[in-house]
Enzyme design. Structure first.
Site, PDB file in Angstrom:
ATOM      1  N   HIS A 141     -20.166  64.423  -1.938  1.00  0.00           N
ATOM      2  CA  HIS A 141     -20.066  66.001  -2.020  1.00  0.00           C
ATOM      3  C   HIS A 141     -19.950  66.690  -3.513  1.00  0.00           C
ATOM      4  O   HIS A 141     -20.416  67.731  -3.749  1.00  0.00           O
ATOM      5  CB  HIS A 141     -19.278  66.763  -1.066  1.00  0.00           C
ATOM      6  CG  HIS A 141     -20.241  66.704   0.375  1.00  0.00           C
ATOM      7  ND1 HIS A 141     -19.413  65.627   1.066  1.00  0.00           N
ATOM      8  CD2 HIS A 141     -20.549  67.422   1.099  1.00  0.00           C
ATOM      9  CE1 HIS A 141     -20.166  65.545   2.189  1.00  0.00           C
ATOM     10  NE2 HIS A 141     -20.864  66.653   2.414  1.00  0.00           N
ATOM     11  N   GLY A 142     -19.351  65.815  -4.193  1.00  0.00           N
ATOM     12  CA  GLY A 142     -18.862  66.239  -5.714  1.00  0.00           C
ATOM     13  C   GLY A 142     -17.609  65.737  -6.188  1.00  0.00           C
ATOM     14  O   GLY A 142     -16.747  65.339  -5.460  1.00  0.00           O
TER      15      GLY A 142
END
Length: 256
Positions: A141-142
């Protein structure tokens, strides 16, 4: 070749996806962004509402565009797999992850979890493998510690289920009698979404701290009564439709 039934089914699915994405997710996002920008000054009940609406926002956003894709494919005669199966009606975190973002989770299971040994080499190895896929899920997701912590948080929730052999407990459909389990699972997931949404781990901690310490400092802040009333009606429609369609792979199956 044009098929009337496919067209009707596809258009209904597209409309349902647009309803979730535009009517619900985008309106929830407006409120959530406003409150997160000044969460330190909000009372506890407002922050509880903000956390709840973000959980709805992220679900309706992700599942909404999935519905649009599934419906569009159906117009052309293709049947895509479901990507979300009423995840907020899950009775455990294990069941939640079998119903949430199924395409991504299936990839992690097939290409990470199973090659590492899956659950075939004892509970300790199963727990380690579970932490591995959730750690990777967070990083996917990051590159932010909030995403990593969010993944590890869900891995920790899996530990007691693995120890008690309850990761595959539910094979049937949820019922009204199981609402306490559904509510508990939902609250655990919402707590995780706070970490996911926060700009930093410190912000996540302060959000939770203010939410619990100031819980009795007044009612939630409603920006516009008309706005909240319309949003409430939309949420009622969402949960009603999904509850009635929870026994089918398609949430709109009851309309057939």
């Amino acid at each position: 070749i044009f098929n009337y039934n496919n067209a009707v089914e596809g258009m209904l699915r597209i409309l349902w996806g647009l309803f979730k994405k535009i009517v619900i997710a985008d309106n929830c996002a407006w409120y959530v962004n406003l409150e997160w920008a000044d969460y330190a000054r909000q009372n506890g009940s407002t922050l509880v509402l903000t956390a709840f609406l973000f959980a709805i926002q992220i679900y309706c956003d992700f599942s909404g565009y999935s519905d649009i894709a599934i419906g569009t494919a159906r117009l052309f005669g293709f049947t895509l797999r479901e990507n979300f199966k009423t995840p907020y009606f899950s009775r455990s975190v294990a069941e939640f992850w079998k119903r949430w973002h199924i395409s991504l989770n299936t990839w992690f299971v097939d290409y990470v979890y199973i090659p590492l040994g899956g659950s075939r080499e004892g509970k300790v190895r199963t727990i380690l493998n579970t932490f591995s896929i959730f750690l990777l899920s967070g990083l996917w997701h990051g590159a932010n510690w909030t995403y990593v912590t969010w993944g590890l948080y869900h891995a920790l929730l899996f530990v007691p289920l693995i120890i008690l052999n309850k990761t595959k407990k539910y094979q049937d459909t949820s019922t009204y009698r199981q609402l306490p389990q559904i509510l508990l699972t939902f609250l655990l997931v919402v707590a995780g979404w706070i970490i996911f949404r926060a700009p930093s781990l410190q912000d996540a901690w302060m959000f939770v701290y203010n939410m619990t310490i100031h819980i009795n400092h007044g009612a939630p802040f409603f920006i516009d009564s008309v706005f909240m009333r319309r949003l409430s009606i939309s949420l009622f429609i969402l949960f009603s439709v999904e509850w009635m369609g929870r026994k089918s792979t398609c949430p709109l199956a009851f309309t057939e």
